[in-house]
Scaffold this motif. Structure first.
Motif, PDB file in Angstrom:
ATOM      1  N   LEU A  90       0.827  -1.213   0.000  1.00 14.66           N
ATOM      2  CA  LEU A  90       0.000   0.000   0.000  1.00 14.66           C
ATOM      3  C   LEU A  90       0.855   1.254   0.000  1.00 14.66           C
ATOM      4  N   MET A  91       2.098   1.127   0.482  1.00 11.57           N
ATOM      5  CA  MET A  91       2.993   2.275   0.617  1.00 11.57           C
ATOM      6  C   MET A  91       4.082   2.281  -0.442  1.00 11.57           C
ATOM      7  N   ALA A  92       3.925   1.471  -1.459  1.00 12.51           N
ATOM      8  CA  ALA A  92       4.916   1.386  -2.537  1.00 12.51           C
ATOM      9  C   ALA A  92       6.300   1.046  -2.007  1.00 12.51           C
ATOM     10  N   GLY A  93       6.341   0.211  -0.928  1.00 14.27           N
ATOM     11  CA  GLY A  93       7.624  -0.251  -0.424  1.00 14.27           C
ATOM     12  C   GLY A  93       7.833  -0.115   1.064  1.00 14.27           C
ATOM     13  N   GLY A  94       7.061   0.730   1.734  1.00 15.72           N
ATOM     14  CA  GLY A  94       7.208   0.886   3.177  1.00 15.72           C
ATOM     15  C   GLY A  94       7.321   2.336   3.593  1.00 15.72           C
ATOM     16  N   PHE A  95       7.753   2.571   4.840  1.00 11.57           N
ATOM     17  CA  PHE A  95       7.900   3.920   5.382  1.00 11.57           C
ATOM     18  C   PHE A  95       9.135   4.607   4.805  1.00 11.57           C
ATOM     19  N   PRO A  96       9.014   5.808   4.236  1.00  9.50           N
ATOM     20  CA  PRO A  96      10.217   6.582   3.921  1.00  9.50           C
ATOM     21  C   PRO A  96      11.036   6.815   5.191  1.00  9.50           C
ATOM     22  N   GLU A  97      12.323   6.601   5.098  1.00  9.95           N
ATOM     23  CA  GLU A  97      13.204   6.586   6.271  1.00  9.95           C
ATOM     24  C   GLU A  97      13.325   7.970   6.911  1.00  9.95           C
ATOM     25  N   GLY A  98      13.444   7.968   8.257  1.00 11.48           N
ATOM     26  CA  GLY A  98      13.740   9.188   8.991  1.00 11.48           C
ATOM     27  C   GLY A  98      12.565  10.109   9.216  1.00 11.48           C
TER      28      GLY A  98
ATOM     29  N   GLY B 197       5.027  12.321  -0.070  1.00 13.12           N
ATOM     30  CA  GLY B 197       6.081  11.926  -0.992  1.00 13.12           C
ATOM     31  C   GLY B 197       5.954  10.540  -1.568  1.00 13.12           C
ATOM     32  N   VAL B 198       4.861   9.832  -1.254  1.00 13.57           N
ATOM     33  CA  VAL B 198       4.680   8.460  -1.744  1.00 13.57           C
ATOM     34  C   VAL B 198       3.281   8.328  -2.348  1.00 13.57           C
ATOM     35  N   ALA B 199       3.212   7.738  -3.531  1.00  9.78           N
ATOM     36  CA  ALA B 199       1.918   7.484  -4.172  1.00  9.78           C
ATOM     37  C   ALA B 199       1.312   6.223  -3.571  1.00  9.78           C
ATOM     38  N   HIS B 200       0.621   6.382  -2.470  1.00 14.02           N
ATOM     39  CA  HIS B 200       0.082   5.234  -1.736  1.00 14.02           C
ATOM     40  C   HIS B 200      -1.276   4.816  -2.292  1.00 14.02           C
ATOM     41  N   ALA B 201      -1.696   3.607  -1.915  1.00 12.35           N
ATOM     42  CA  ALA B 201      -2.988   3.069  -2.359  1.00 12.35           C
ATOM     43  C   ALA B 201      -4.099   3.663  -1.494  1.00 12.35           C
ATOM     44  N   GLU B 202      -5.047   4.312  -2.134  1.00 14.99           N
ATOM     45  CA  GLU B 202      -6.132   4.942  -1.401  1.00 14.99           C
ATOM     46  C   GLU B 202      -7.261   3.954  -1.123  1.00 14.99           C
ATOM     47  N   GLY B 203      -8.201   4.389  -0.306  1.00  9.12           N
ATOM     48  CA  GLY B 203      -9.375   3.564  -0.011  1.00  9.12           C
ATOM     49  C   GLY B 203      -9.191   2.687   1.216  1.00  9.12           C
ATOM     50  N   LEU B 204     -10.214   1.883   1.490  1.00 12.14           N
ATOM     51  CA  LEU B 204     -10.212   0.984   2.641  1.00 12.14           C
ATOM     52  C   LEU B 204      -9.693  -0.393   2.234  1.00 12.14           C
ATOM     53  N   HIS B 205      -8.884  -0.988   3.109  1.00 12.60           N
ATOM     54  CA  HIS B 205      -8.282  -2.292   2.846  1.00 12.60           C
ATOM     55  C   HIS B 205      -8.538  -3.196   4.049  1.00 12.60           C
ATOM     56  N   ASP B 206      -9.007  -4.406   3.794  1.00  5.91           N
ATOM     57  CA  ASP B 206      -9.265  -5.356   4.870  1.00  5.91           C
ATOM     58  C   ASP B 206      -7.964  -5.817   5.508  1.00  5.91           C
ATOM     59  N   PHE B 207      -8.008  -6.098   6.804  1.00  8.25           N
ATOM     60  CA  PHE B 207      -6.884  -6.761   7.454  1.00  8.25           C
ATOM     61  C   PHE B 207      -7.409  -7.637   8.585  1.00  8.25           C
ATOM     62  N   THR B 208      -6.594  -8.574   8.989  1.00  6.97           N
ATOM     63  CA  THR B 208      -6.969  -9.481  10.057  1.00  6.97           C
ATOM     64  C   THR B 208      -5.774  -9.702  10.976  1.00  6.97           C
ATOM     65  N   ILE B 209      -6.050 -10.140  12.195  1.00  4.79           N
ATOM     66  CA  ILE B 209      -4.992 -10.433  13.155  1.00  4.79           C
ATOM     67  C   ILE B 209      -4.896 -11.944  13.300  1.00  4.79           C
ATOM     68  N   THR B 210      -3.774 -12.509  12.908  1.00  8.40           N
ATOM     69  CA  THR B 210      -3.546 -13.945  12.954  1.00  8.40           C
ATOM     70  C   THR B 210      -2.581 -14.269  14.086  1.00  8.40           C
ATOM     71  N   LYS B 211      -2.248 -15.521  14.243  1.00 10.92           N
ATOM     72  CA  LYS B 211      -1.306 -15.918  15.294  1.00 10.92           C
ATOM     73  C   LYS B 211       0.114 -15.449  14.998  1.00 10.92           C
ATOM     74  N   GLU B 212       0.388 -15.010  13.760  1.00 12.65           N
ATOM     75  CA  GLU B 212       1.701 -14.445  13.422  1.00 12.65           C
ATOM     76  C   GLU B 212       1.705 -12.929  13.444  1.00 12.65           C
ATOM     77  N   GLY B 213       0.532 -12.314  13.641  1.00 16.17           N
ATOM     78  CA  GLY B 213       0.450 -10.859  13.634  1.00 16.17           C
ATOM     79  C   GLY B 213      -0.595 -10.375  12.646  1.00 16.17           C
ATOM     80  N   VAL B 214      -0.491  -9.108  12.265  1.00 16.47           N
ATOM     81  CA  VAL B 214      -1.466  -8.495  11.361  1.00 16.47           C
ATOM     82  C   VAL B 214      -1.126  -8.838   9.915  1.00 16.47           C
ATOM     83  N   ARG B 215      -2.156  -9.152   9.143  1.00 17.58           N
ATOM     84  CA  ARG B 215      -2.034  -9.359   7.696  1.00 17.58           C
ATOM     85  C   ARG B 215      -2.996  -8.405   7.007  1.00 17.58           C
ATOM     86  N   VAL B 216      -2.491  -7.628   6.060  1.00 19.30           N
ATOM     87  CA  VAL B 216      -3.296  -6.664   5.318  1.00 19.30           C
ATOM     88  C   VAL B 216      -3.557  -7.204   3.922  1.00 19.30           C
TER      89      VAL B 216
END
Length: 483
Positions: free
Chosen positions: A14-22, A207-226
């Motif tokens: 959704l973030m085109a790669g993750g958090f911009p550093e710093g 500074g990032v062309a992120h994916a707009e709108g609502l996205h489903d996610f769930t909490i599994t035994k390994e953590g959050v999955r989007v």
């Protein structure tokens, strides 16, 4: 610009790669939405790649945070954790009466954070949560001045920082969203039945062309999955439109050679009319072509589905045993629309999968709390599978015996080819008919035929003349379909 992985499955996309550093980011949501879990994934992903992590937790003790991490299989041993007890361990604050105690506490937080930043020199920092800082501040103005000071200090140190907070309706501060470089809002809703429905929105990411709108996610035994919302714009390749057989000679004749690869086929009809069995025949046809196939079953256990198909001569058990056919047991109330469509795509991306069956669309909608949202996701899924040259077989239940086609679903949007199965009474027995109502990609016969389904036999044959009048009256009365 370097980007750091969030550590959350699907969120980096959704973030085109993750958090911009710093930079400084804000995750906000009501209690139970998964903010702390996502923050832990962010820290542990950094530790795995060699980044130093620092966590200031004011909402729970350091030991409680470690227990939470362990429940997801995460290890915080290489991450520096400070809780409220260690941050505010200042006995002199309680003995003095000149300064406001809250001012001393806040000053201590800033001083401790500054000292830790200088000592650890972390690449990743989490502060959980802002609502605790707000409660310790003398007033709103003091809190906002504190936040600005913390933010400037963290940016100066070059740390990528994640603040956690509640949404405004749960006591969060809406003003600070304008100060940070990125904001994600987490939502949680409880349906009348089934699991909590969780969705997130990236409100901004400078500074990032992120994916707009609502996205489903769930909490599994390994953590959050989007599960990123599908966009058919990402798949512009048109289908090949190769005609393939359905596995039934009579149906191939009615469809003038078969159905088209890369299109959607809806099998629509009353309960007991043979919809799932016909879908099984199309699965078997794909397997016989040397392909792989997968069926997502919302209404029937996979073992029952395979046994019934075997009894009619389709021998799906052999294909299931050697891995050419995979059946997935779907449970009502236990699946999010976004999660489901990504599971289908994951299955379809296996090497030779060219046939996907969803049985049934009604069961899928029943399992989804937000039906309009689920239907839109399904429509985009079909468009995406089309570009992957996958034939999608949708089984849809006609509600009642006298309902018109399309009363429950907008089948024109979902189907390129519509096959109608009906039951009628003739010669003191319930018989079945089949008709091809439309085929977008080519011609088809408009006449009705009889569908014979009995042990060891599943085939299409002409309707006897003595049955035709009763069947014709039934279809004329109740069969209006959109084209």
């Amino acid at each position: 610009m370097k980007q750091l992985s969030t550590g959350v499955h699907g969120l980096d996309l959704l973030m085109a790669g993750g958090f911009p550093e710093g930079r400084v980011y804000l995750f906000r949501g009501e209690p139970g939405t998964g903010k702390t879990t996502m923050a832990l994934q962010f820290l542990t992903a950094g530790a795995a790649s060699g980044d130093k992590g620092l966590c200031f937790t004011l909402s729970q003790t350091a030991e409680e945070l470690r227990l939470i991490a362990e429940s997801y299989g995460m290890d915080l041993r290489n991450i520096h954790v400070m809780d409220a007890q260690s941050l505010l361990n200042a006995p002199y604050a309680a003995r003095q009466s000149v300064l406001n105690t809250s001012e001393l506490e806040i000053r201590q937080v800033v001083d401790q954070l500054k000292a830790r930043l200088a000592d650890v020199k972390p690449q990743r920092v989490v502060i959980d949560s802002l609502i605790d800082l707000r409660l310790r501040s003398a007033d709103v103005l003091a809190y906002r001045q504190l936040f600005r000071e913390l933010m400037d200090m963290l940016i100066a140190e070059g740390a990528t920082t994640l603040f956690l907070d509640s949404t405004p309706e749960f006591g969060g501060d809406s003003q600070i969203a304008g100060l940070v470089h990125g904001v994600a809002t987490l939502q949680r809703a409880l349906p009348g039945y089934g699991i909590a429905q969780r969705r997130l929105e990236i409100n901004k990411l400078r500074g990032v062309a992120h994916a707009e709108g609502l996205h489903d996610f769930t909490i599994t035994k390994e953590g959050v999955r989007v599960f990123p919302r599908l966009s058919s714009k990402l798949d512009a390749e048109p289908p090949i439109l190769e005609t393939i057989g359905t596995g039934l000679a009579g149906l191939d004749e009615m469809t003038c050679g078969g159905v088209t690869q890369g299109t959607s086929v809806m099998i629509y009809g009353q309960t007991g009319a043979g919809k799932s069995t016909l879908a099984g025949t199309m699965l078997k046809a794909g397997v016989d072509r040397g392909e792989e196939a997968v069926a997502f079953l919302f209404e029937e256990h996979p073992k029952t589905f395979i046994q019934r198909s075997d009894a009619l001569g389709q021998n799906l058990s052999g294909a299931a045993a050697d891995g050419r056919l995979r059946t997935v047991d779907m449970r009502a109330g236990e699946v999010l629309p976004g999660e489901f469509v990504h599971n289908v795509l994951d299955a379809a991306e296996r090497k030779n999968v060219r046939t996907v069956v969803i049985d049934s669309v009604n069961g899928y909608l029943t399992a989804s709390a937000l039906k309009d949202h689920a239907l839109a996701q399904l429509n985009t899924l079909i468009a995406t599978l089309r570009t992957r040259q996958v034939i999608t077989v949708l089984v849809a239940e006609q509600p009642g015996f006298l309902s018109q086609i399309g009363d429950a679903l907008d089948i024109s949007i979902l189907s390129d080819c519509l096959i109608l199965l009906r039951q009628y009474e003739a010669r003191s027995a319930i018989r079945r008919s089949v008709a091809v109502m439309k085929k977008r990609t080519g011609p088809h016969l408009t006449g009705m035929r009889e569908l014979v389904m009995e042990p060891g036999r599943f085939e299409i044959q002409p309707i006897p003349d003595e049955d035709f009048e009763a069947l014709r009256d039934l279809h004329l009365m109740n069969s209006r379909a959109p084209v």
